[in-house]
Scaffold this motif. Structure first.
Motif, PDB file in Angstrom:
ATOM      1  N   GLY A 145       0.812  -1.211   0.000  1.00 55.68           N
ATOM      2  CA  GLY A 145       0.000   0.000   0.000  1.00 55.68           C
ATOM      3  C   GLY A 145       0.844   1.260   0.000  1.00 55.68           C
ATOM      4  N   LEU A 146       1.934   1.247   0.756  1.00 57.18           N
ATOM      5  CA  LEU A 146       2.829   2.408   0.788  1.00 57.18           C
ATOM      6  C   LEU A 146       3.485   2.622  -0.569  1.00 57.18           C
ATOM      7  CD1 LEU A 146       4.513   1.855   4.269  1.00 57.18           C
ATOM      8  CD2 LEU A 146       2.789   3.566   3.693  1.00 57.18           C
ATOM      9  N   ASP A 147       3.807   1.536  -1.246  1.00 65.23           N
ATOM     10  CA  ASP A 147       4.470   1.647  -2.554  1.00 65.23           C
ATOM     11  C   ASP A 147       3.510   2.114  -3.649  1.00 65.23           C
ATOM     12  OD1 ASP A 147       6.891   0.869  -1.530  1.00 65.23           O
ATOM     13  OD2 ASP A 147       6.651  -1.250  -2.053  1.00 65.23           O
ATOM     14  N   SER A 148       2.202   1.907  -3.436  1.00 65.62           N
ATOM     15  CA  SER A 148       1.248   2.260  -4.494  1.00 65.62           C
ATOM     16  C   SER A 148       0.757   3.693  -4.357  1.00 65.62           C
ATOM     17  CB  SER A 148       0.073   1.276  -4.499  1.00 65.62           C
ATOM     18  OG  SER A 148      -0.560   1.264  -3.220  1.00 65.62           O
ATOM     19  N   ASP A 149      -0.089   3.952  -3.341  1.00 64.21           N
ATOM     20  CA  ASP A 149      -0.679   5.297  -3.277  1.00 64.21           C
ATOM     21  C   ASP A 149      -0.825   5.840  -1.863  1.00 64.21           C
ATOM     22  OD1 ASP A 149      -2.571   3.552  -2.411  1.00 64.21           O
ATOM     23  OD2 ASP A 149      -4.179   4.249  -3.724  1.00 64.21           O
ATOM     24  N   GLN A 150      -0.158   5.227  -0.897  1.00 61.56           N
ATOM     25  CA  GLN A 150      -0.283   5.684   0.484  1.00 61.56           C
ATOM     26  C   GLN A 150       1.078   6.050   1.086  1.00 61.56           C
ATOM     27  OE1 GLN A 150      -3.181   6.158   2.086  1.00 61.56           O
ATOM     28  NE2 GLN A 150      -4.307   5.517   0.270  1.00 61.56           N
ATOM     29  N   VAL A 151       1.979   6.550   0.258  1.00 59.83           N
ATOM     30  CA  VAL A 151       3.334   6.819   0.725  1.00 59.83           C
ATOM     31  C   VAL A 151       3.366   7.884   1.810  1.00 59.83           C
ATOM     32  CG1 VAL A 151       3.827   8.590  -1.006  1.00 59.83           C
ATOM     33  CG2 VAL A 151       5.711   7.188  -0.078  1.00 59.83           C
ATOM     34  N   GLN A 152       2.326   8.711   1.912  1.00 59.01           N
ATOM     35  CA  GLN A 152       2.315   9.758   2.934  1.00 59.01           C
ATOM     36  C   GLN A 152       2.316   9.192   4.348  1.00 59.01           C
ATOM     37  OE1 GLN A 152      -0.163   9.039   0.914  1.00 59.01           O
ATOM     38  NE2 GLN A 152      -2.154   9.083   1.946  1.00 59.01           N
ATOM     39  N   HIS A 153       1.952   7.895   4.476  1.00 59.01           N
ATOM     40  CA  HIS A 153       1.935   7.261   5.796  1.00 59.01           C
ATOM     41  C   HIS A 153       3.258   6.556   6.126  1.00 59.01           C
ATOM     42  CE1 HIS A 153      -2.256   8.159   6.172  1.00 59.01           C
ATOM     43  NE2 HIS A 153      -2.630   7.359   5.187  1.00 59.01           N
ATOM     44  N   ALA A 154       4.211   6.586   5.234  1.00 56.06           N
ATOM     45  CA  ALA A 154       5.427   5.773   5.397  1.00 56.06           C
ATOM     46  C   ALA A 154       6.170   6.121   6.677  1.00 56.06           C
ATOM     47  CB  ALA A 154       6.333   5.948   4.181  1.00 56.06           C
ATOM     48  N   GLU A 155       6.364   7.397   6.948  1.00 56.86           N
ATOM     49  CA  GLU A 155       7.145   7.783   8.130  1.00 56.86           C
ATOM     50  C   GLU A 155       6.468   7.332   9.415  1.00 56.86           C
ATOM     51  OE1 GLU A 155       9.264  11.790  10.039  1.00 56.86           O
ATOM     52  OE2 GLU A 155       8.283  11.857   8.074  1.00 56.86           O
ATOM     53  N   VAL A 156       5.136   7.450   9.464  1.00 52.56           N
ATOM     54  CA  VAL A 156       4.396   7.007  10.651  1.00 52.56           C
ATOM     55  C   VAL A 156       4.534   5.502  10.834  1.00 52.56           C
ATOM     56  CG1 VAL A 156       2.095   6.814  11.677  1.00 52.56           C
ATOM     57  CG2 VAL A 156       2.757   8.909  10.481  1.00 52.56           C
ATOM     58  N   VAL A 157       4.402   4.756   9.744  1.00 47.83           N
ATOM     59  CA  VAL A 157       4.514   3.298   9.818  1.00 47.83           C
ATOM     60  C   VAL A 157       5.897   2.886  10.309  1.00 47.83           C
ATOM     61  CG1 VAL A 157       4.549   1.171   8.446  1.00 47.83           C
ATOM     62  CG2 VAL A 157       2.760   2.882   8.060  1.00 47.83           C
ATOM     63  N   LEU A 158       6.928   3.472   9.742  1.00 46.87           N
ATOM     64  CA  LEU A 158       8.292   3.124  10.133  1.00 46.87           C
ATOM     65  C   LEU A 158       8.554   3.474  11.593  1.00 46.87           C
ATOM     66  CD1 LEU A 158      10.171   4.304   6.916  1.00 46.87           C
ATOM     67  CD2 LEU A 158       9.734   1.939   7.617  1.00 46.87           C
ATOM     68  N   GLN A 159       8.011   4.592  12.053  1.00 46.67           N
ATOM     69  CA  GLN A 159       8.202   4.990  13.453  1.00 46.67           C
ATOM     70  C   GLN A 159       7.560   3.976  14.395  1.00 46.67           C
ATOM     71  OE1 GLN A 159       9.850   8.049  14.818  1.00 46.67           O
ATOM     72  NE2 GLN A 159       9.777   6.492  16.425  1.00 46.67           N
ATOM     73  N   HIS A 160       6.357   3.519  14.065  1.00 44.81           N
ATOM     74  CA  HIS A 160       5.683   2.545  14.920  1.00 44.81           C
ATOM     75  C   HIS A 160       6.410   1.202  14.895  1.00 44.81           C
ATOM     76  CE1 HIS A 160       1.785   4.370  16.240  1.00 44.81           C
ATOM     77  NE2 HIS A 160       2.184   5.281  15.374  1.00 44.81           N
ATOM     78  N   TYR A 161       6.908   0.812  13.732  1.00 40.72           N
ATOM     79  CA  TYR A 161       7.678  -0.426  13.665  1.00 40.72           C
ATOM     80  C   TYR A 161       8.919  -0.327  14.557  1.00 40.72           C
ATOM     81  CZ  TYR A 161       5.032  -2.247   9.630  1.00 40.72           C
ATOM     82  OH  TYR A 161       4.060  -2.738   8.791  1.00 40.72           O
TER      83      TYR A 161
END
Length: 256
Positions: A145-161
């Motif tokens: 999903g991040l690679d397709s059209d939701q890249v704006q959430h990438a930083e949040v996802v990585l922070q939670h991981y």
């Protein structure tokens, strides 16, 4: 003394209008009266809405398609995932997150790749794979999903991981599934909903908001920030939420 009649007066404190998904058929005006009668009768008898009588329970919501458990969204053990570490590392470089976030996020998915041990994990072997495989699949779908059209959430996802990389399995599952839901939106089913199912889904979301608000008030009052207390909270009170299923799998809730 015996009570033969009870009257309850309800006062509406908040009036909320919600736009339901989907479109009405072009012939809706000719069906409006029958549809109104159908819904009005349903207020007194759920059978008129063709809903299970336990429609406020998780099992009833699952039957109607208004809610689905996280495991189908997370994937199955047979779903091909591939190595997740390189994908997360590449995403972190592309988003230019800090070194600490990059290393933490990569460390988490590499532990999943290698089925590493952590607190709460089943014994190594088939039992652990059965538990880890859906989690890996959820990460893969999140990255897709991040690679397709939701890249704006990438930083949040990585922070939670990164934040949960050194914690127990229950924290991994919670953070990974929360990020999966944020990016994909696939935990609550919205495909081919009838009007009553759409209403039920909205009520489900509101129940979740009420439960979360109560949880945070209790945690603030008790000055308790332990995630296992959250499991104790959701396992002890029947809100009719998916969080209850995850909470009951956490044995550490019994410490409270």
């Amino acid at each position: 003394a015996d009570c033969t009649e009870v009257r309850i007066t309800l006062h509406c404190e908040v009036d909320v209008q919600v736009t339901l998904p989907g479109e009405l058929p072009s012939s809706w005006e000719s069906m409006a009266e029958a549809a109104f009668d159908h819904l009005w009768m349903g207020l007194g008898d759920d059978a008129n809405l063709r809903l299970d009588t336990s429609h406020l329970s998780l099992s009833g919501q699952r039957q109607q398609g208004a809610w689905s458990p996280a495991s189908p969204a997370g994937g199955t053990a047979s779903e091909g995932v591939g190595r997740l570490g390189p994908r997360v590392a590449a995403l972190a470089l592309r988003c230019r997150v800090s070194d600490a976030v990059q290393k933490g996020a990569v460390r988490l998915v590499e532990k999943l790749d290698s089925s590493s041990d952590t607190a709460g994990a089943p014994p190594v072997g088939q039992a652990r794979e059965a538990r880890y495989s859906p989690i890996r699949a959820a990460v893969r779908r999140t990255l897709d999903g991040l690679d397709s059209d939701q890249v704006q959430h990438a930083e949040v996802v990585l922070q939670h991981y990164a934040d949960c990389s050194e914690d127990c399995l229950y924290r991994w599952e919670r953070e990974i599934h929360n990020m999966h839901d944020l990016v994909t939106g696939k935990t609550l089913g919205v495909d081919a909903l009838n009007a009553e199912d759409a209403v039920l889904r909205i009520l489900y979301l509101w129940r979740r908001q009420l439960a979360e608000a109560l949880l945070h008030r209790v945690k603030g009052k008790l000055q308790n920030n332990d995630m296992h207390f959250e499991s104790f909270f959701y396992a002890s009170i029947n809100f009719g939420l998916a969080e209850q299923l995850d909470a009951r799998r956490d044995p550490n809730r019994l410490n409270y």
